[in-house]
Design an enzyme around this catalytic site. Structure first.
Site, PDB file in Angstrom:
ATOM      1  CD  GLN A 107      17.407  33.346  36.263  1.00  0.00           C
ATOM      2  OE1 GLN A 107      16.333  32.818  35.984  1.00  0.00           O
ATOM      3  NE2 GLN A 107      18.370  32.679  36.859  1.00  0.00           N
ATOM      4  CG  HIS A 125      22.419  36.707  35.206  1.00  0.00           C
ATOM      5  ND1 HIS A 125      21.767  35.499  35.090  1.00  0.00           N
ATOM      6  CD2 HIS A 125      22.700  36.841  36.531  1.00  0.00           C
ATOM      7  CE1 HIS A 125      21.671  34.929  36.294  1.00  0.00           C
ATOM      8  NE2 HIS A 125      22.219  35.722  37.174  1.00  0.00           N
ATOM      9  CB  SER A 202      14.061  25.808  37.820  1.00  0.00           C
ATOM     10  OG  SER A 202      15.301  25.953  37.190  1.00  0.00           O
TER      11      SER A 202
END
Ligand SMILES: [Zn+2]
Length: 266
Positions: A107, A125, A202
């Site tokens: 990410q 991303h 997470s």
């Protein structure tokens, strides 16, 4: 913790297609600020977050104005080109070199996995060191374009050499879709892995958060082991998506894993 490291080592060695998902936690250990943590960029500066939500629309409306603004203002993340990978990144690159890890899906936009030597990296991303054509999706190394010069010569936005389309940063903005190639390959990886190592995230931001859940769902019939390495328990731990959590810093635990793997594979 030592027991869990032993367990993860054995499972990694036995795996046929291990992949890793990484998030902000692995980069904060290189001194990069995260966005939503207690000292996060958005937490400390909600105005910047509101503005970031409009970036994609503003870019589409007027790419020239958007580029001028981008170049003349300081990046929220500081100068990422100067940031170095940490032992966590290096350990993942080493596991790939040993033939154990097949892919990193990250990410993070900071290019640190590539800097550490990882070859197969899916920048979910986007990647700050790249530009991507808005029309044909071709990516270019940012260094291929002298953006400061284009700015000074009033020749922004940068244009694609293949189709003359407008280039934007490869970084995925709020409201923007995940680039189709990366989205597809990440899904395929999550679908076929038999071990998923989730480091420093997470996984609450969708659609990235589907990836561990996909790997978990397809377990019926086939065993997919999901291991988390994170400072604290996450929703993945609490919902039972992961098999177990090795709690601590990725920059400490991942090198230990590599050490253990090396002891068993001469
Ligand atoms: Zn193009």
């Amino acid at each position: 913790m030592e027991d869990l490291i032993q367990r993860a080592t054995e499972q990694l060695i036995k795996s046929k297609h291990a992949i890793t998902l990484t998030g902000a936690g692995i980069s904060t250990e290189s001194g990069i600020r995260d966005f939503r943590g207690p000292d996060g960029i958005w937490t400390k500066n909600p105005d910047a977050e509101r503005k970031a939500y409009q970036s994609y629309a503003r870019f589409q409306e007027n790419p020239k104005e958007f580029w001028i603004e981008t170049i003349s203002s300081a990046s929220l993340l500081g100068d990422l080109a100067k940031v170095a990978p940490n032992p966590g990144h290096s350990a993942l690159a080493e596991l790939e070199k040993m033939g154990i890890l097949k892919c990193v899906v990250t990410q993070n936009i900071d290019n640190l996995h590539q800097k550490a030597g990882s070859k197969r990296v899916l920048d979910y991303h986007g990647n700050i060191s790249l530009l991507r054509c808005f029309s044909c999706d071709t990516r270019y190394d940012r260094a291929e374009y002298d953006l400061d010069r284009l700015y000074k010569e009033d020749r922004l936005p940068p244009l694609c050499r293949k189709c003359n389309g407008v280039l934007k940063s490869d970084v995925v903005y709020f409201q923007e879709a995940i680039p189709a190639d990366v989205a597809q390959e990440s899904q395929e990886e999550a679908g076929k892995c038999d071990l998923m190592l989730i480091c420093g995230t997470s996984a609450v931001v969708y659609p990235f958060a589907y990836l561990p859940r996909m790997a978990r769902q397809r377990r019926s019939g086939k065993q997919t082991i999901i291991i988390e390495i994170n400072a604290d328990p996450t929703p993945l731990t609490e919902e039972g998506i992961s098999d177990y959590l090795i709690q601590g810093k990725t920059g400490i635990i991942l090198p230990k894993l590599v050490e253990e793997v090396k002891k068993r594979i001469p």
